[in-house]
Scaffold this active site. Sequence first.
Site, PDB file in Angstrom:
ATOM      1  N   GLU A   1       9.702  -1.721   8.429  1.00 55.51           N
ATOM      2  CA  GLU A   1      10.664  -0.959   9.228  1.00 55.51           C
ATOM      3  C   GLU A   1      11.817  -0.600   8.297  1.00 55.51           C
ATOM      4  O   GLU A   1      12.621  -1.463   7.927  1.00 55.51           O
ATOM      5  CB  GLU A   1      11.133  -1.806  10.428  1.00 55.51           C
ATOM      6  CG  GLU A   1      12.330  -1.244  11.179  1.00 55.51           C
ATOM      7  CD  GLU A   1      12.216   0.241  11.527  1.00 55.51           C
ATOM      8  OE1 GLU A   1      11.181   0.679  12.038  1.00 55.51           O
ATOM      9  OE2 GLU A   1      13.188   0.976  11.261  1.00 55.51           O
TER      10      GLU A   1
ATOM     11  N   GLU B   1       0.822  -1.216   0.000  1.00 54.56           N
ATOM     12  CA  GLU B   1       0.000   0.000   0.000  1.00 54.56           C
ATOM     13  C   GLU B   1       0.852   1.260   0.000  1.00 54.56           C
ATOM     14  O   GLU B   1       1.916   1.293   0.619  1.00 54.56           O
ATOM     15  CB  GLU B   1      -0.791   0.051   1.313  1.00 54.56           C
ATOM     16  CG  GLU B   1      -2.220  -0.396   1.202  1.00 54.56           C
ATOM     17  CD  GLU B   1      -2.955  -0.179   2.526  1.00 54.56           C
ATOM     18  OE1 GLU B   1      -3.521  -1.147   3.006  1.00 54.56           O
ATOM     19  OE2 GLU B   1      -2.952   0.942   3.069  1.00 54.56           O
TER      20      GLU B   1
ATOM     21  N   CYS C   1      -0.447  -2.223  15.455  1.00 53.02           N
ATOM     22  CA  CYS C   1      -0.223  -1.980  14.031  1.00 53.02           C
ATOM     23  C   CYS C   1      -0.705  -3.146  13.173  1.00 53.02           C
ATOM     24  O   CYS C   1      -0.377  -4.301  13.445  1.00 53.02           O
ATOM     25  CB  CYS C   1       1.266  -1.740  13.799  1.00 53.02           C
ATOM     26  SG  CYS C   1       1.685  -1.489  12.066  1.00 53.02           S
TER      27      CYS C   1
ATOM     28  N   CYS D   1      -4.060   1.822   8.617  1.00 47.01           N
ATOM     29  CA  CYS D   1      -3.018   1.567   7.631  1.00 47.01           C
ATOM     30  C   CYS D   1      -2.814   0.061   7.455  1.00 47.01           C
ATOM     31  O   CYS D   1      -2.785  -0.669   8.426  1.00 47.01           O
ATOM     32  CB  CYS D   1      -1.697   2.167   8.090  1.00 47.01           C
ATOM     33  SG  CYS D   1      -1.869   3.841   8.643  1.00 47.01           S
TER      34      CYS D   1
ATOM     35  N   CYS E   1       4.749  -4.406  16.552  1.00 41.14           N
ATOM     36  CA  CYS E   1       4.064  -3.419  17.401  1.00 41.14           C
ATOM     37  C   CYS E   1       2.599  -3.830  17.566  1.00 41.14           C
ATOM     38  O   CYS E   1       1.928  -4.181  16.598  1.00 41.14           O
ATOM     39  CB  CYS E   1       4.164  -2.025  16.786  1.00 41.14           C
ATOM     40  SG  CYS E   1       5.865  -1.461  16.644  1.00 41.14           S
TER      41      CYS E   1
ATOM     42  N   CYS F   1       3.245   8.622   1.059  1.00 40.01           N
ATOM     43  CA  CYS F   1       3.700   7.726   2.126  1.00 40.01           C
ATOM     44  C   CYS F   1       3.936   6.358   1.504  1.00 40.01           C
ATOM     45  O   CYS F   1       3.028   5.775   0.920  1.00 40.01           O
ATOM     46  CB  CYS F   1       2.630   7.653   3.217  1.00 40.01           C
ATOM     47  SG  CYS F   1       2.992   6.440   4.503  1.00 40.01           S
TER      48      CYS F   1
ATOM     49  N   CYS G   1       5.918  -6.719   8.063  1.00 38.78           N
ATOM     50  CA  CYS G   1       6.894  -6.158   9.002  1.00 38.78           C
ATOM     51  C   CYS G   1       7.105  -7.166  10.116  1.00 38.78           C
ATOM     52  O   CYS G   1       6.196  -7.902  10.481  1.00 38.78           O
ATOM     53  CB  CYS G   1       6.338  -4.848   9.574  1.00 38.78           C
ATOM     54  SG  CYS G   1       7.475  -4.014  10.720  1.00 38.78           S
TER      55      CYS G   1
ATOM     56  N   SER H   1       9.441   6.501  16.359  1.00 38.94           N
ATOM     57  CA  SER H   1       8.164   6.071  16.935  1.00 38.94           C
ATOM     58  C   SER H   1       8.408   5.770  18.398  1.00 38.94           C
ATOM     59  O   SER H   1       8.878   4.695  18.751  1.00 38.94           O
ATOM     60  CB  SER H   1       7.655   4.826  16.201  1.00 38.94           C
ATOM     61  OG  SER H   1       7.331   5.170  14.884  1.00 38.94           O
TER      62      SER H   1
END
Length: 344
Positions: free
Chosen positions: A159, A91, A118, A332, A115, A104, A111, A213
């Site tokens: 990341e 995306e 997320c 997201c 987290c 973005c 990933c 972050s």
Amino acid sequence: MDIKSLYLDELINEMKINNKQPAFRAKQIYQWIHGKLVASYDDMTNLPKDLRSMLKERYPLKVLEAVDSLVSEKDGTIKYLFRLSDNRVIESVLMKYHHGNSVCISSQVGCRMGCSFCASTIGGRERDLTASEMLDQIYRIQSMSGERVSNVVVMGTGEPLDNYDNLVRFIRILSDSEGLNISARNITVSTCGLPEEIRRLAQEELPITLALSLHAPNDDIRKKLMPIANKYELSEVMDAFAYYYEKTGRRLTFEYCLVEGINDEEEHARELSRLLRGYNCHVNLIPINPIKERSYVKSNSNKIQKFKNILEKYRINVTIRREMGSDINAACGQLRKSYIDQNS
Ligand code: SAH
């Protein structure tokens, strides 16, 4: 060989050594790919036809394919879903601001940082993106929208510092004057905080903005939200960040997602202010975007405002991040996730 990931001097060498082509031809090819953003060798009209067919055969030009998009009726934000050459999907988002268009991008497929709030990390990391796949998210969006992209944020899935070499290559090509020429100053890289790579990046002489972050004022809370906090203590990350500032002189950005009942109390704001004392920095408060796989709740706007006021009392630069495309903003990574769920 992935021709779109090559630096100009590498392309010149490749054309000279393996194809007996003069440097100016390599430069033309580079400008077509990175400046004029063509998606096919057929469009490189100042190259001889036989050269074009040789290139087609030897160096297939990989181009991301837009398979879906969502347009916000509120502010024109567009989310794109791109298919990679191995059929995986990623995306990217185009946001329109008064000061210009910002894209973005994703830096990995999935990933592995884990987290807990997320959506991008739920299926783990499938693979790194190549420099050309990072570049092409911007190239295709600028071509499709017909509007110049002036800012790039590496804040999509992945990341970026876990894909270090490709990231640096991506930034150098993106900011190259023979390419799209987006100033490194207009590129922001967001990281969950990998100290070694932050220090390495500080030495690259790239005046990008680095965003950390943070999401917590202390190790205990950070560990609840971010598994990486078990590996690196906050003090290590903050030291690396200070080193980045010392080397580059770039003002630091801290991102802080506000999660109801976890990190959004007044005492947390005060603790955060003490942690950031002495840093030349900017804090971005982000109302968390709840994902259906977790029970986290967004802090209410009163609480967010209070949090902001406390930081301001301590003279910290702080803004509340504007929520762009809130009508298409299933958190997201969810456009990608729903596509994968439907197609598997
Ligand atoms: N891995 C990098 C970049 C990708 S995440 C990093 O950790 O910074 C980009 C930003 O989006 C990070 O600040 C991340 O914490 C935030 N983010 C992730 N999921 C979110 C959610 N559900 N709501 C709000 N922000 C989120």
